[in-house]
Design an enzyme around this catalytic site. Structure first.
Site, PDB file in Angstrom:
ATOM      1  N   GLY A   1       0.838  -1.208   0.000  1.00 42.21           N
ATOM      2  CA  GLY A   1       0.000   0.000   0.000  1.00 42.21           C
ATOM      3  C   GLY A   1       0.858   1.237   0.000  1.00 42.21           C
ATOM      4  N   ASN A   2       0.298   2.367   0.352  1.00 44.10           N
ATOM      5  CA  ASN A   2       1.076   3.603   0.465  1.00 44.10           C
ATOM      6  C   ASN A   2       0.432   4.530   1.486  1.00 44.10           C
ATOM      7  OD1 ASN A   2      -0.823   5.472  -0.955  1.00 44.10           O
ATOM      8  ND2 ASN A   2      -0.469   3.994  -2.597  1.00 44.10           N
TER       9      ASN A   2
END
Ligand code: PMT
Length: 407
Positions: free
Chosen positions: A216-217
């Site tokens: 993810g981020n």
């Protein structure tokens, strides 16, 4: 630096008449009056005698800096109801009792709130509050249907614990919901994007590694949610395609939740089929694990490293066939201008909003953003650090310039 005036709140300089009728939830109207003032609105309060038994008119006078009218015969202005009604950009009645709804539906004018509602040409928003049996009574439901048919907007009531001790529908909507409904109402009447469908993407995507881990981020969705809210405030119908984020849906916005790039792509294909504009502020993962494990990956004894093979995700905005005005973002930590310019034609964008996500106050998780807009005709516009809501309006101003006239 580009020439512009930042917009920070849609209620700035609006004249809002707040009608308060008699309910135990009257105390929440004081908070509403205060929040309206904080948003820059001029607030004028009218009350019924029953409301004045629950909360003193002085409370509202102190919060709004204006006289409060309970008895029109004692008001400073002659024809006070006509004067107050004429000044209104919108009238909000919160809380609105069953008696108030009945008066409004039948055109009765027995108190200052009903009188003002009858005398105003401004849009009216009612926030009902009463016991659930009163709300569910066919008489109240018919009155509400009549009011809706006449264009009165209704926010709530919410389901929950009531003053009687019972639970059910009847609680006054919370102040943020009433404010959201008011902004939407004003936008739908006068906003420059009314009748338009704006699609916004927000947040990260989570690409599963196994059932408990993901790629993810750091995107929180704040930028995209601010765009959705600003578009709603300008009267647009807004579809917000959101990755996994912990934000409340802005009132009146249609939200579609997704987890992965594959899901975001499908949701955006559907949403943009009839869109006037698509604004891609989401941060979709460029890569995903090739084969997510069915069960949690365990450490083997002595294991020092773990290799996870990644494969490229589809580029969502590049794959969307249409969407009307196409707006992308570029999140960079270096060579902002070069990378943003390369993405413009590659993603078939009308303009791209570039942000340096390593700059203080900009990018992921912040309340503010500093952006440069690169247009497909070569124009470049630089802006200072602004609230994400103000940045959202700059983007929508530029979308508006490029929209085809409505059919
Ligand atoms: O959510 P916040 O915490 O408020 O943070 C805001 C933000 C930093 C996420 C936002 O301002 C931002 O920059 N969004 C774009 C993030 C991004 O993915 O940038 P990019 O340069 O990698 O991608 C360029 C464009 O292609 C973007 O419009 C992106 O949405 C889109 N894209 C990217 C990958 C992909 N697979 N499909 C895409 O459509």
């Amino acid at each position: 630096m580009a020439d512009f005036t930042p917009r920070d709140h849609p209620l700035q300089d609006r004249h809002i008449v707040l009608g308060v009728t008699g309910s135990i939830s009257c105390y929440k109207a004081a908070d509403l009056a205060s929040k309206l003032r904080q948003a820059g609105a001029a607030v004028e309060v009218v009350m019924t005698p029953a409301a004045a038994r629950f909360i003193a008119p002085l409370t509202f006078k102190s919060l709004t800096g204006r006289d409060v009218v309970v008895d029109m015969f004692e008001a400073a202005e002659t024809e006070a109801h006509v004067e107050v009604a004429r000044r209104a950009d919108a009238m909000v009645i919160a809380p609105a009792t069953a008696d108030c709804l009945a008066s409004l539906a039948h055109g009765l004018a027995g108190d200052m709130v009903a009188l003002t509602a009858l005398a105003t040409a401004a849009p009216i928003l009612v926030a009902p509050a009463m016991d659930s049996q009163m709300w569910e009574h066919p008489a109240t439901q018919e009155n509400v249907a009549t009011l809706r048919d006449r264009g009165v907007e209704v926010v709530g009531p919410m389901i929950g614990r009531l003053a009687s001790g019972r639970s059910g529908p009847g609680r006054l909507a919370e102040v943020p919901e009433i404010l959201g409904a008011l902004c939407q109402l004003l936008g739908q009447r006068t906003g420059d994007l009314r009748g338009r469908h704006i699609v916004v993407s927000a947040g990260p995507t989570y690409e599963p590694i196994d059932p408990v881990r993901f790629v993810g981020n750091r995107s929180t969705g704040k930028m995209g949610f601010a765009i959705a809210e600003a578009a709603r405030d300008r009267g647009a119908f807004v579809t917000l395609v959101a990755g996994p984020v912990a934000l409340e849906t802005p009132w009146g916005v249609h939200r579609v939740d997704v987890q992965t790039v594959a899901e975001m792509l499908v949701a955006l294909e559907q949403a943009t089929a009839d869109a006037d504009a698509v604004i891609m502020s989401a941060a979709p993962a460029d890569f995903r694990p090739v084969s997510p494990a069915d069960h949690k990956i365990k450490k083997a004894p002595g294991q020092e490293t773990l290799a996870i093979e990644l494969t490229q995700n589809p580029d969502i905005i590049a794959s969307l066939p249409g969407g009307g005005v196409r707006v992308g973002f570029a999140a960079e930590t270096r060579n902002l201008a070069d990378y943003a310019r390369q993405k413009l034609p590659a993603k078939r964008l009308h303009f791209i909003v570039a942000n340096d996500v390593s700059a203080p106050g900009s990018g992921f998780g912040t309340e503010t953003n500093e952006v440069v807009i690169f247009h497909d005709d070569g124009r470049v516009e630089e802006f200072p650090l602004l609230s994400k809501y103000a940045v959202a309006h700059l983007i929508l101003d530029r979308v508006l310039e490029r929209l085809q006239p409505s059919a």
